[in-house]
Design a protein around this motif. Structure first.
Motif, PDB file in Angstrom:
ATOM      1  N   ARG A  92       9.002  -5.386  10.629  1.00 51.60           N
ATOM      2  CA  ARG A  92       9.224  -3.860  10.293  1.00 51.60           C
ATOM      3  C   ARG A  92       8.781  -3.701   8.831  1.00 51.60           C
ATOM      4  O   ARG A  92       8.589  -4.619   8.211  1.00 51.60           O
ATOM      5  N   ASP A  93       8.341  -2.591   8.627  1.00 47.57           N
ATOM      6  CA  ASP A  93       7.924  -2.228   7.321  1.00 47.57           C
ATOM      7  C   ASP A  93       8.995  -1.909   6.320  1.00 47.57           C
ATOM      8  O   ASP A  93       9.454  -0.838   6.046  1.00 47.57           O
ATOM      9  N   TYR A  94       9.511  -3.197   5.772  1.00 49.12           N
ATOM     10  CA  TYR A  94      10.712  -2.858   4.929  1.00 49.12           C
ATOM     11  C   TYR A  94      10.266  -2.481   3.442  1.00 49.12           C
ATOM     12  O   TYR A  94      10.953  -2.210   2.719  1.00 49.12           O
ATOM     13  N   GLU A  95       8.835  -2.619   2.916  1.00 43.91           N
ATOM     14  CA  GLU A  95       8.674  -2.630   1.689  1.00 43.91           C
ATOM     15  C   GLU A  95       8.149  -1.278   0.995  1.00 43.91           C
ATOM     16  O   GLU A  95       7.801  -0.381   1.904  1.00 43.91           O
ATOM     17  N   ARG A  96       8.492  -1.055  -0.035  1.00 38.22           N
ATOM     18  CA  ARG A  96       8.321   0.141  -0.750  1.00 38.22           C
ATOM     19  C   ARG A  96       6.823   0.375  -1.245  1.00 38.22           C
ATOM     20  O   ARG A  96       6.368   1.382  -1.335  1.00 38.22           O
ATOM     21  N   ARG A  97       6.277  -0.686  -1.697  1.00 44.17           N
ATOM     22  CA  ARG A  97       5.276  -0.727  -2.285  1.00 44.17           C
ATOM     23  C   ARG A  97       4.079  -1.188  -1.211  1.00 44.17           C
ATOM     24  O   ARG A  97       4.135  -2.397  -0.631  1.00 44.17           O
ATOM     25  N   PRO A  98       2.645  -0.722  -0.925  1.00 49.36           N
ATOM     26  CA  PRO A  98       1.742  -1.132  -0.335  1.00 49.36           C
ATOM     27  C   PRO A  98       1.344  -2.719  -0.855  1.00 49.36           C
ATOM     28  O   PRO A  98       1.069  -3.599   0.081  1.00 49.36           O
ATOM     29  N   GLY A  99       1.309  -2.876  -2.222  1.00 47.66           N
ATOM     30  CA  GLY A  99       1.155  -4.094  -2.667  1.00 47.66           C
ATOM     31  C   GLY A  99       1.920  -5.225  -2.073  1.00 47.66           C
ATOM     32  O   GLY A  99       1.483  -6.372  -1.993  1.00 47.66           O
ATOM     33  N   THR A 100       3.195  -4.866  -1.947  1.00 51.33           N
ATOM     34  CA  THR A 100       4.287  -5.939  -1.441  1.00 51.33           C
ATOM     35  C   THR A 100       3.915  -6.253  -0.249  1.00 51.33           C
ATOM     36  O   THR A 100       4.020  -7.309   0.291  1.00 51.33           O
ATOM     37  N   SER A 101       3.719  -5.317   0.772  1.00 57.62           N
ATOM     38  CA  SER A 101       3.274  -5.593   2.060  1.00 57.62           C
ATOM     39  C   SER A 101       2.196  -6.420   2.262  1.00 57.62           C
ATOM     40  O   SER A 101       1.936  -7.257   2.880  1.00 57.62           O
ATOM     41  N   GLU A 102       1.125  -6.142   1.417  1.00 57.64           N
ATOM     42  CA  GLU A 102      -0.217  -7.009   1.352  1.00 57.64           C
ATOM     43  C   GLU A 102       0.228  -8.420   1.144  1.00 57.64           C
ATOM     44  O   GLU A 102      -0.080  -9.186   1.600  1.00 57.64           O
ATOM     45  N   VAL A 115      13.467 -16.268  -7.495  1.00 51.58           N
ATOM     46  CA  VAL A 115      12.444 -16.589  -6.595  1.00 51.58           C
ATOM     47  C   VAL A 115      11.725 -15.094  -6.496  1.00 51.58           C
ATOM     48  O   VAL A 115      10.611 -15.248  -6.287  1.00 51.58           O
ATOM     49  N   TYR A 116      12.484 -13.963  -6.552  1.00 48.58           N
ATOM     50  CA  TYR A 116      11.897 -12.732  -6.525  1.00 48.58           C
ATOM     51  C   TYR A 116      10.488 -12.580  -7.561  1.00 48.58           C
ATOM     52  O   TYR A 116       9.715 -12.223  -7.568  1.00 48.58           O
ATOM     53  N   ALA A 117      11.155 -12.982  -8.996  1.00 52.18           N
ATOM     54  CA  ALA A 117      10.235 -13.050 -10.127  1.00 52.18           C
ATOM     55  C   ALA A 117       8.989 -13.803  -9.890  1.00 52.18           C
ATOM     56  O   ALA A 117       7.959 -13.467 -10.209  1.00 52.18           O
ATOM     57  N   PHE A 118       9.266 -14.936  -9.011  1.00 57.16           N
ATOM     58  CA  PHE A 118       8.098 -15.685  -8.785  1.00 57.16           C
ATOM     59  C   PHE A 118       7.160 -15.181  -8.004  1.00 57.16           C
ATOM     60  O   PHE A 118       6.030 -15.245  -8.042  1.00 57.16           O
ATOM     61  N   PHE A 119       7.674 -14.588  -6.758  1.00 57.24           N
ATOM     62  CA  PHE A 119       7.053 -13.669  -5.853  1.00 57.24           C
ATOM     63  C   PHE A 119       6.379 -12.459  -6.554  1.00 57.24           C
ATOM     64  O   PHE A 119       5.006 -12.366  -6.176  1.00 57.24           O
ATOM     65  N   ARG A 120       6.758 -11.937  -7.338  1.00 52.70           N
ATOM     66  CA  ARG A 120       6.259 -10.933  -7.919  1.00 52.70           C
ATOM     67  C   ARG A 120       5.147 -11.084  -8.837  1.00 52.70           C
ATOM     68  O   ARG A 120       4.210 -10.449  -8.893  1.00 52.70           O
ATOM     69  N   ARG A 121       5.211 -12.359  -9.587  1.00 49.40           N
ATOM     70  CA  ARG A 121       4.078 -12.458 -10.571  1.00 49.40           C
ATOM     71  C   ARG A 121       2.807 -13.030  -9.655  1.00 49.40           C
ATOM     72  O   ARG A 121       1.527 -12.906 -10.077  1.00 49.40           O
ATOM     73  N   ARG A 122       2.990 -13.559  -8.600  1.00 52.84           N
ATOM     74  CA  ARG A 122       2.007 -14.121  -7.670  1.00 52.84           C
ATOM     75  C   ARG A 122       1.585 -12.973  -6.437  1.00 52.84           C
ATOM     76  O   ARG A 122       0.995 -13.499  -5.509  1.00 52.84           O
ATOM     77  N   ARG A 123       2.185 -11.711  -6.726  1.00 58.85           N
ATOM     78  CA  ARG A 123       1.942 -10.895  -5.628  1.00 58.85           C
ATOM     79  C   ARG A 123       0.280 -10.603  -5.401  1.00 58.85           C
ATOM     80  O   ARG A 123      -0.019 -10.167  -4.320  1.00 58.85           O
ATOM     81  N   GLU A 124      -0.337 -10.578  -6.368  1.00 62.50           N
ATOM     82  CA  GLU A 124      -1.731 -10.540  -6.299  1.00 62.50           C
ATOM     83  C   GLU A 124      -2.639 -11.790  -6.030  1.00 62.50           C
ATOM     84  O   GLU A 124      -3.853 -11.425  -5.968  1.00 62.50           O
ATOM     85  N   ALA A 125      -1.868 -12.960  -5.857  1.00 61.50           N
ATOM     86  CA  ALA A 125      -2.800 -13.985  -5.497  1.00 61.50           C
ATOM     87  C   ALA A 125      -2.759 -14.283  -3.959  1.00 61.50           C
ATOM     88  O   ALA A 125      -1.796 -14.823  -3.525  1.00 61.50           O
ATOM     89  N   GLY A 126      -3.954 -13.956  -3.348  1.00 60.94           N
ATOM     90  CA  GLY A 126      -4.236 -14.401  -2.114  1.00 60.94           C
ATOM     91  C   GLY A 126      -4.885 -15.994  -1.792  1.00 60.94           C
ATOM     92  O   GLY A 126      -5.722 -16.054  -2.289  1.00 60.94           O
TER      93      GLY A 126
END
Length: 237
Positions: free
Chosen positions: A206-216, A101-112
Motif C-alpha cells: 500500500r502507498d504509506y509514504e507522503r513523499r514520492p521520493g520516499t516511495s521511489e 535507522v530512519y536517518a540512515f535511510f533518509r541520507r541514502r534516499r536518493e542512492a539507487g
C-alpha cells in the motif's frame, strides 16, 4: 566515491565488522548483533553489497560526526521495515534506535544501488507523460542504452521523439487480436514479474509514504534486496 577505501588507520583496535562505521567511525562502541531474521544479510550478501555503498561525507572530509552505528545493522533494519511493512517506530529493539535507522535511510534516499531508475508520479499522469520526463534523465545516466521495450501505453510521439533526440529505440510489445486467453508476451512478462516481486515487500503493498521520493526509495531498496540475493547466489564460496 564508493565504499571501497583503504590505507587508513582503523579507529578501533577491536573491529567486529568491516563496514566503514566500524573501521573508521565509532560503531565499535555499540553492542554487536546476531542475525535472527530472514531479511538479515548473510556474510556473502554483505560482501556483495558493501562495495556499492556510498562513502559517508565525514570520511571524505566534508564534515559531520563519524557514524556510531554499524552499516550492516542499519541495512538489516531498513530491510526489516520494508519486508514486514511496519512503522519506523516499531523496529525491534535488537536493531539500532529507530530514529537513527530512519536517518540512515533518509541520507541514502536518493542512492539507487542496484536499479537503474524509478519514477513515481501522481495517479493522473499518463504513461507517456511520465516517460517523457524519465527518458532524458535515463539517457544522461546510462549512455550505452540503445533500446527499450514498452507496452501499448507508450505509443505516439514518444517513440519518434526518443529515437530522434535521445537515440533510443522504443519497441512496443502489443497483444495479438488473434489470441484469446492468457498469453505470455515477449519482454512484457519481465515487467509484470518485477511488480509481483516488489509486492513481496509489504511496505509496498500500500502507498504509506507522503513523499514520492520516499516511495521511489522503497522500490529501490526492495530491488536491492532481490539483486543482492541473486548476486550472492552466484558468488564463489
Amino acid at each position: 566515491m564508493l565504499y571501497a577505501v583503504g590505507g587508513q588507520d582503523l579507529n578501533s583496535s577491536v573491529v567486529s565488522c568491516d563496514c566503514l562505521a566500524h573501521r573508521f567511525g565509532n560503531a565499535a562502541d555499540q553492542p554487536g548483533r546476531a542475525p535472527v531474521y530472514s531479511t538479515d544479510l548473510t556474510d556473502v550478501e554483505w560482501r556483495e553489497i558493501r562495495p556499492l555503498l556510498p562513502v559517508p561525507g565525514w570520511l571524505e572530509g566534508r564534515g559531520g560526526r563519524p557514524e556510531g552505528y554499524c552499516h550492516r545493522q542499519m541495512l538489516d533494519a531498513v530491510f526489516y521495515v520494508l519486508d514486514n511493512g511496519i512503522k519506523w517506530r516499531a523496529i525491534p529493539v535488537d536493531f539500532p534506535a529507530w530514529d537513527r535507522v530512519y536517518a540512515f535511510f533518509r541520507r541514502r534516499r536518493e542512492a539507487g544501488l542496484l536499479l537503474m531508475m524509478i519514477n513515481v508520479t501522481a495517479g493522473n499522469d499518463t504513461d507517456r507523460q511520465a516517460a517523457t520526463d524519465m527518458l532524458p534523465a535515463l539517457r544522461d545516466r546510462f549512455l550505452t542504452i540503445t533500446g527499450l521495450w514498452a507496452d501499448g501505453g507508450y505509443t505516439g510521439t514518444l517513440i519518434t521523439g526518443a529515437l530522434a533526440t535521445l537515440y533510443l529505440a522504443v519497441t512496443v510489445i502489443k497483444r495479438s487480436d488473434d489470441v484469446s486467453g492468457f498469453v505470455v508476451l515477449p519482454r512484457r512478462w519481465v515487467v509484470e514479474r518485477t511488480f509481483g516481486r516488489l509486492m513481496r515487500s509489504r511496505r509496498l503493498a500500500r502507498d504509506y509514504e507522503r513523499r514520492p521520493g520516499t516511495s521511489e526509495a522503497m522500490i529501490l531498496w526492495s530491488m536491492t534486496i532481490l539483486m543482492t540475493r541473486r548476486l550472492a547466489a552466484r558468488a564463489p564460496v
